[in-house]
Design an enzyme around this catalytic site. Sequence first.
Site, PDB file in Angstrom:
ATOM      1  N   SER A 164       0.838  -1.193   0.000  1.00 50.99           N
ATOM      2  CA  SER A 164       0.000   0.000   0.000  1.00 50.99           C
ATOM      3  C   SER A 164       0.879   1.251   0.000  1.00 50.99           C
ATOM      4  CB  SER A 164      -0.941  -0.038   1.206  1.00 50.99           C
ATOM      5  OG  SER A 164      -1.977   0.917   1.073  1.00 50.99           O
ATOM      6  N   ASP A 248      -9.038  -7.049  -2.667  1.00 45.17           N
ATOM      7  CA  ASP A 248      -8.606  -5.845  -1.958  1.00 45.17           C
ATOM      8  C   ASP A 248      -9.776  -4.867  -1.827  1.00 45.17           C
ATOM      9  OD1 ASP A 248      -7.397  -3.447  -1.065  1.00 45.17           O
ATOM     10  OD2 ASP A 248      -5.519  -3.939  -2.084  1.00 45.17           O
ATOM     11  N   HIS A 280      -6.755  -6.496   1.310  1.00 35.47           N
ATOM     12  CA  HIS A 280      -5.699  -5.490   1.368  1.00 35.47           C
ATOM     13  C   HIS A 280      -4.574  -5.875   2.329  1.00 35.47           C
ATOM     14  CE1 HIS A 280      -3.990  -1.593   0.585  1.00 35.47           C
ATOM     15  NE2 HIS A 280      -3.967  -1.287   1.863  1.00 35.47           N
TER      16      HIS A 280
END
Length: 313
Positions: A164, A248, A280
């Site tokens: 991320s 995700d 995620h």
Amino acid sequence: MVTYVSALFYGVGGIVVAGVALLVAFQEKLVYVPVLPGLTKSYPITPARLNLIYEDVWLRSSDGVRLHSWFIKMFPDCRGRSGSCPTILFFQENAGNIAHRLEMVRIMIQKLKCNVFMLSYRGYGESEGYPSQQGIIKDAQAALDHLSQRTDIDTSRIVVFGRSLGGAVGAVLTKNNPEKVSALILENTFTSILDMAGVLLPFLKWFIGGSGTKSLKLLNFVVRSPWKTIDAIGEVKQPVLFLSGLQDEMVPPFHMKMLYAKAATRNSQCTFVEFPSGMHMDTWLTGGDVYWRTVMQFLAKHAPEERKPDTRM
């Protein structure tokens, strides 16, 4: 006399302007979340709780901010066997601190037989300062410079891992350091914060946008942390592994496909792997042995142990 329609127009306009002003003023608090709701800024656990061997490492960024890190070793004698292991420079997501990633790192060390260096961004954990894009870029560079100067690891086998926000950090660092970073691993990373603005707050897509935007977005210029991963990844020359969780719920999976497409146009050493059940934060968990085998094969190919010449007669 002001009509009802005019009053409504000015009222809605005022609310929009006020909302945008608040977003501009407090955008760092939306992008960077060092403290999870209901928790404190301090570390809930240390690597010792998981029986990991580690050092507390304190660094200074180039602008003088004091940073805290953990260097977690594969073996107690880092000058011995750990010196022949790859070292993963680990960059976390935007929320919480490095302690919340320790279970994943414990498995990483077990599966990959590596050392792991975990950096607390400025404003996170025990690090001082306040987070910002330019500041975190300096923090990442300080961590890499530290690793590059260590004599107890194989500095030719430093691999950057980022998930991320950490992937955005890692892409910039890898691009800027082609001689120091052997390879890059990105997991569930966004193309840019500009693109994510409209995902997280849909009304912002009319004002902020990045990749593929056909019209002028009036508020792009006020975004202080745009994190344009899509631009950075296109300049990375080292091998890149893209790990994409198709479930995700934070970053749309097509962001990872766009990053891969951008990188692969200039870099033939790119690998893209999808994990159908990956969300995620848990792609490493739901991916199971396939996930770890994928990373292990990537490391073996692109950060191999140097073979010593046979001196036997």
